[in-house]
Motif scaffolding. Structure first.
Motif, PDB file in Angstrom:
ATOM      1  N   ALA A 107       0.830  -1.211   0.000  1.00 27.71           N
ATOM      2  CA  ALA A 107       0.000   0.000   0.000  1.00 27.71           C
ATOM      3  C   ALA A 107       0.859   1.253   0.000  1.00 27.71           C
ATOM      4  CB  ALA A 107      -0.937  -0.004   1.207  1.00 27.71           C
ATOM      5  N   THR A 108       1.883   1.268   0.846  1.00 23.89           N
ATOM      6  CA  THR A 108       2.721   2.456   0.979  1.00 23.89           C
ATOM      7  C   THR A 108       3.526   2.746  -0.275  1.00 23.89           C
ATOM      8  OG1 THR A 108       2.906   2.091   3.363  1.00 23.89           O
ATOM      9  CG2 THR A 108       4.541   3.532   2.351  1.00 23.89           C
ATOM     10  N   GLU A 109       4.124   1.714  -0.860  1.00 22.81           N
ATOM     11  CA  GLU A 109       5.061   1.931  -1.959  1.00 22.81           C
ATOM     12  C   GLU A 109       4.440   1.835  -3.350  1.00 22.81           C
ATOM     13  OE1 GLU A 109       7.895   3.111  -1.366  1.00 22.81           O
ATOM     14  OE2 GLU A 109       7.846   2.792   0.802  1.00 22.81           O
ATOM     15  N   TRP A 110       3.331   1.095  -3.490  1.00 21.50           N
ATOM     16  CA  TRP A 110       2.777   0.919  -4.834  1.00 21.50           C
ATOM     17  C   TRP A 110       1.386   1.528  -4.987  1.00 21.50           C
ATOM     18  CZ3 TRP A 110      -1.258  -1.102  -7.624  1.00 21.50           C
ATOM     19  CH2 TRP A 110      -1.042  -1.293  -9.001  1.00 21.50           C
ATOM     20  N   LEU A 111       0.486   1.199  -4.071  1.00 18.47           N
ATOM     21  CA  LEU A 111      -0.905   1.590  -4.254  1.00 18.47           C
ATOM     22  C   LEU A 111      -1.161   3.072  -3.977  1.00 18.47           C
ATOM     23  CD1 LEU A 111      -3.825   0.891  -4.857  1.00 18.47           C
ATOM     24  CD2 LEU A 111      -4.067   0.053  -2.513  1.00 18.47           C
ATOM     25  N   ILE A 112      -0.768   3.553  -2.806  1.00 21.36           N
ATOM     26  CA  ILE A 112      -1.094   4.927  -2.419  1.00 21.36           C
ATOM     27  C   ILE A 112      -0.522   5.966  -3.382  1.00 21.36           C
ATOM     28  CG2 ILE A 112      -0.747   6.666  -0.611  1.00 21.36           C
ATOM     29  CD1 ILE A 112      -1.096   4.449   1.455  1.00 21.36           C
ATOM     30  N   PRO A 113       0.730   5.828  -3.863  1.00 24.11           N
ATOM     31  CA  PRO A 113       1.216   6.821  -4.826  1.00 24.11           C
ATOM     32  C   PRO A 113       0.394   6.902  -6.105  1.00 24.11           C
ATOM     33  CG  PRO A 113       3.053   5.595  -3.906  1.00 24.11           C
ATOM     34  CD  PRO A 113       1.795   4.890  -3.464  1.00 24.11           C
ATOM     35  N   ARG A 114      -0.345   5.854  -6.439  1.00 26.03           N
ATOM     36  CA  ARG A 114      -1.153   5.849  -7.658  1.00 26.03           C
ATOM     37  C   ARG A 114      -2.595   6.299  -7.407  1.00 26.03           C
ATOM     38  NH1 ARG A 114       2.793   2.132  -8.287  1.00 26.03           N
ATOM     39  NH2 ARG A 114       3.584   1.756 -10.409  1.00 26.03           N
ATOM     40  N   LEU A 115      -3.014   6.362  -6.149  1.00 29.00           N
ATOM     41  CA  LEU A 115      -4.418   6.661  -5.836  1.00 29.00           C
ATOM     42  C   LEU A 115      -4.921   8.010  -6.347  1.00 29.00           C
ATOM     43  CD1 LEU A 115      -5.388   5.328  -2.292  1.00 29.00           C
ATOM     44  CD2 LEU A 115      -6.341   4.699  -4.512  1.00 29.00           C
ATOM     45  N   PRO A 116      -4.083   9.049  -6.410  1.00 31.09           N
ATOM     46  CA  PRO A 116      -4.609  10.306  -6.977  1.00 31.09           C
ATOM     47  C   PRO A 116      -5.242  10.124  -8.355  1.00 31.09           C
ATOM     48  CG  PRO A 116      -2.522  10.731  -5.905  1.00 31.09           C
ATOM     49  CD  PRO A 116      -2.712   9.233  -5.884  1.00 31.09           C
ATOM     50  N   GLY A 117      -4.698   9.210  -9.147  1.00 30.07           N
ATOM     51  CA  GLY A 117      -5.280   8.938 -10.452  1.00 30.07           C
ATOM     52  C   GLY A 117      -6.679   8.348 -10.345  1.00 30.07           C
ATOM     53  N   PHE A 118      -6.891   7.501  -9.329  1.00 31.72           N
ATOM     54  CA  PHE A 118      -8.235   6.941  -9.125  1.00 31.72           C
ATOM     55  C   PHE A 118      -9.223   8.038  -8.765  1.00 31.72           C
ATOM     56  CE2 PHE A 118     -11.429   5.266  -6.141  1.00 31.72           C
ATOM     57  CZ  PHE A 118     -12.065   4.333  -6.957  1.00 31.72           C
ATOM     58  N   TYR A 119      -8.801   8.925  -7.864  1.00 30.68           N
ATOM     59  CA  TYR A 119      -9.708   9.986  -7.424  1.00 30.68           C
ATOM     60  C   TYR A 119      -9.972  11.018  -8.511  1.00 30.68           C
ATOM     61  CZ  TYR A 119      -9.345   8.048  -2.751  1.00 30.68           C
ATOM     62  OH  TYR A 119      -9.412   7.214  -1.669  1.00 30.68           O
ATOM     63  N   GLU A 120      -9.058  11.157  -9.449  1.00 30.55           N
ATOM     64  CA  GLU A 120      -9.322  12.036 -10.594  1.00 30.55           C
ATOM     65  C   GLU A 120     -10.463  11.484 -11.438  1.00 30.55           C
ATOM     66  OE1 GLU A 120      -5.809  12.646 -12.863  1.00 30.55           O
ATOM     67  OE2 GLU A 120      -4.748  13.730 -11.272  1.00 30.55           O
ATOM     68  N   GLN A 121     -10.509  10.160 -11.562  1.00 32.53           N
ATOM     69  CA  GLN A 121     -11.570   9.515 -12.341  1.00 32.53           C
ATOM     70  C   GLN A 121     -12.871   9.390 -11.552  1.00 32.53           C
ATOM     71  OE1 GLN A 121     -10.307   5.744 -14.065  1.00 32.53           O
ATOM     72  NE2 GLN A 121      -8.228   6.523 -14.367  1.00 32.53           N
ATOM     73  N   HIS A 122     -12.752   9.243 -10.220  1.00 31.18           N
ATOM     74  CA  HIS A 122     -13.933   9.000  -9.372  1.00 31.18           C
ATOM     75  C   HIS A 122     -13.880   9.916  -8.147  1.00 31.18           C
ATOM     76  CE1 HIS A 122     -14.668   5.393 -11.797  1.00 31.18           C
ATOM     77  NE2 HIS A 122     -13.381   5.110 -11.646  1.00 31.18           N
ATOM     78  N   PRO A 123     -14.109  11.195  -8.327  1.00 35.67           N
ATOM     79  CA  PRO A 123     -13.954  12.152  -7.216  1.00 35.67           C
ATOM     80  C   PRO A 123     -14.935  11.957  -6.071  1.00 35.67           C
ATOM     81  CG  PRO A 123     -14.944  13.204  -9.139  1.00 35.67           C
ATOM     82  CD  PRO A 123     -14.491  11.864  -9.586  1.00 35.67           C
ATOM     83  N   LYS A 124     -16.044  11.251  -6.306  1.00 38.28           N
ATOM     84  CA  LYS A 124     -17.045  11.076  -5.254  1.00 38.28           C
ATOM     85  C   LYS A 124     -16.904   9.747  -4.531  1.00 38.28           C
ATOM     86  CE  LYS A 124     -20.495  14.134  -7.295  1.00 38.28           C
ATOM     87  NZ  LYS A 124     -21.910  14.279  -7.741  1.00 38.28           N
ATOM     88  N   MET A 125     -15.898   8.985  -4.878  1.00 35.02           N
ATOM     89  CA  MET A 125     -15.650   7.717  -4.199  1.00 35.02           C
ATOM     90  C   MET A 125     -14.439   7.840  -3.297  1.00 35.02           C
ATOM     91  SD  MET A 125     -16.334   4.777  -7.062  1.00 35.02           S
ATOM     92  CE  MET A 125     -17.939   4.608  -7.863  1.00 35.02           C
ATOM     93  N   LYS A 126     -14.330   6.925  -2.337  1.00 34.44           N
ATOM     94  CA  LYS A 126     -13.149   6.896  -1.490  1.00 34.44           C
ATOM     95  C   LYS A 126     -12.814   5.457  -1.142  1.00 34.44           C
ATOM     96  CE  LYS A 126     -15.604   7.622   2.901  1.00 34.44           C
ATOM     97  NZ  LYS A 126     -15.661   8.443   4.124  1.00 34.44           N
ATOM     98  N   VAL A 127     -11.526   5.232  -0.937  1.00 39.79           N
ATOM     99  CA  VAL A 127     -11.027   3.910  -0.566  1.00 39.79           C
ATOM    100  C   VAL A 127     -10.478   4.001   0.852  1.00 39.79           C
ATOM    101  CG1 VAL A 127      -9.427   2.048  -1.124  1.00 39.79           C
ATOM    102  CG2 VAL A 127     -10.436   3.425  -2.970  1.00 39.79           C
ATOM    103  N   ASN A 128     -11.119   3.293   1.771  1.00 41.92           N
ATOM    104  CA  ASN A 128     -10.652   3.233   3.157  1.00 41.92           C
ATOM    105  C   ASN A 128      -9.804   1.976   3.323  1.00 41.92           C
ATOM    106  OD1 ASN A 128     -12.212   5.535   3.834  1.00 41.92           O
ATOM    107  ND2 ASN A 128     -14.014   4.240   4.090  1.00 41.92           N
ATOM    108  N   MET A 129      -8.612   2.130   3.885  1.00 48.78           N
ATOM    109  CA  MET A 129      -7.683   1.009   3.970  1.00 48.78           C
ATOM    110  C   MET A 129      -7.405   0.592   5.409  1.00 48.78           C
ATOM    111  SD  MET A 129      -4.795   1.958   1.147  1.00 48.78           S
ATOM    112  CE  MET A 129      -5.275   2.706  -0.420  1.00 48.78           C
ATOM    113  N   GLY A 130      -7.303  -0.694   5.607  1.00 55.90           N
ATOM    114  CA  GLY A 130      -6.872  -1.272   6.873  1.00 55.90           C
ATOM    115  C   GLY A 130      -5.904  -2.403   6.592  1.00 55.90           C
ATOM    116  N   VAL A 131      -5.025  -2.685   7.515  1.00 56.04           N
ATOM    117  CA  VAL A 131      -3.976  -3.681   7.298  1.00 56.04           C
ATOM    118  C   VAL A 131      -4.446  -5.090   7.666  1.00 56.04           C
ATOM    119  CG1 VAL A 131      -1.704  -4.465   8.080  1.00 56.04           C
ATOM    120  CG2 VAL A 131      -2.089  -2.041   7.590  1.00 56.04           C
ATOM    121  N   LYS A 132      -4.235  -6.010   6.745  1.00 55.18           N
ATOM    122  CA  LYS A 132      -4.427  -7.437   6.990  1.00 55.18           C
ATOM    123  C   LYS A 132      -3.319  -8.172   6.255  1.00 55.18           C
ATOM    124  CE  LYS A 132      -8.180  -8.234   9.477  1.00 55.18           C
ATOM    125  NZ  LYS A 132      -8.169  -9.069  10.681  1.00 55.18           N
TER     126      LYS A 132
END
Length: 303
Positions: A107-132
């Protein structure tokens, strides 16, 4: 024995507010009811349960031990119901949230740095993360999807392939210098390994032609890959880690490839979700986006 009649929702809401404030007056004000209405709900609940929830002393009320325990349980249930109601209301819309279980370093090194691109496409959605870090039951957790590293086997769930990874050797440049001239020279240094992948060094030894019974001067285990990278940065030894999880700053701070041989990991990364979640708009949006990102990443040439 017949089942006890379940309390009404209005009684539970009144009880939760009264328990939280330990005051019928404050609960009535919060719920826009009269104090007598709150009192009637609590009396009815106590009568139904056949247990005293409050001790009434003059103008004050205090929770009994049973009342305190029950209030925590009711509060958890109401919160879960609220969260599930919001979630189900969002399933058919372009809004809402996704509760995602993640692997921390991924999440820290791969997913989160790319998330701004997701929010650009879907500004009304959000991804809540927890560790498992280990597989779990979706039925027993609030998560709606997970990032999984391993085999694509998860009960009553779909696993969408993301990508595989290459395991590489990293160490501080000033630790190893020019002393590694042949593969067996790595044994002169402490070897750092992931406790979640205890066989990884044996696999590297096999690829490098080093006898499997060879032992280093010392070895240290770390659960998270972020810990492993940090240990290598700190000069504790040579780490065997997924190359894409090494942050750019680590390379700039003196981390280097300790040997050119790399090995493919046995397992892969997957997006996993329950089979009954495919109707969820937030999940479908995230799934489409992350599969696209994973394909782009897989097509990139390694550094």
């Amino acid at each position: 024995m017949p089942l006890a009649r379940l309390p009404s929702m209005s009684a539970l809401i009144a009880f939760e507010a009264a328990a939280r404030h330990e005051s019928f007056t404050h609960a009535a004000r919060e719920l826009c009811l009269t104090e007598s209405a709150i009192s009637r709900q609590i009396n009815g609940l106590e009568s139904s349960l056949q247990i005293q929830l409050f001790v009434r002393v003059k103008q004050r009320v205090m929770l009994t031990k049973a009342g305190s325990l029950y209030s925590e349980q009711v509060r958890d249930i109401l919160r879960t119901l609220e969260r599930n109601t919001i979630s189900i209301a969002a399933h058919g819309s372009g809004e809402g949230s996704l509760e995602l279980a993640v692997l921390p370093t991924f999440a820290t090194e791969w997913l989160i740095p790319r998330l701004p691109g997701f929010y650009e496409q879907h500004p009304k959605m959000k991804v809540n993360m927890g560790v498992k870090t280990n597989p779990f039951s979706f039925e027993e957790e609030h998560f709606e999807a997970a990032i999984h590293h391993g085999k694509p086997i998860w009960p009553r769930a779909t696993s969408d392939f993301l990508f595989r990874e290459e395991m590489i050797l990293v160490a501080r440049a000033d630790l190893i210098g020019t002393s590694i001239k042949k593969t067996a020279d790595v044994l002169k240094f402490p070897l750092l390994y992931s406790t979640t992948r205890p066989e990884s060094w044996k696999q590297w030894f096999a690829a490098a032609g080093i006898p499997s019974n060879s032992t280093p001067v010392q070895s240290f285990g770390f659960e998270l890959h972020s810990m492993l990278v940090r240990a290598a940065q700190s000069g504790l030894g040579i780490a065997l880690v997924p190359g894409f999880l090494v942050p750019e700053q680590a390379w700039r701070d003196g981390l280097v490839r300790a040997h050119e041989i790399s090995i493919p990991a046995d397992d892969s990364y997957y997006l996993v979700y329950p089979n009954n979640m495919r109707h969820s708009a937030p999940l479908e949006a995230f799934r489409e986006w992350i599969l696209e990102q994973a394909q782009k990443f897989g097509n990139e040439k390694p550094n």
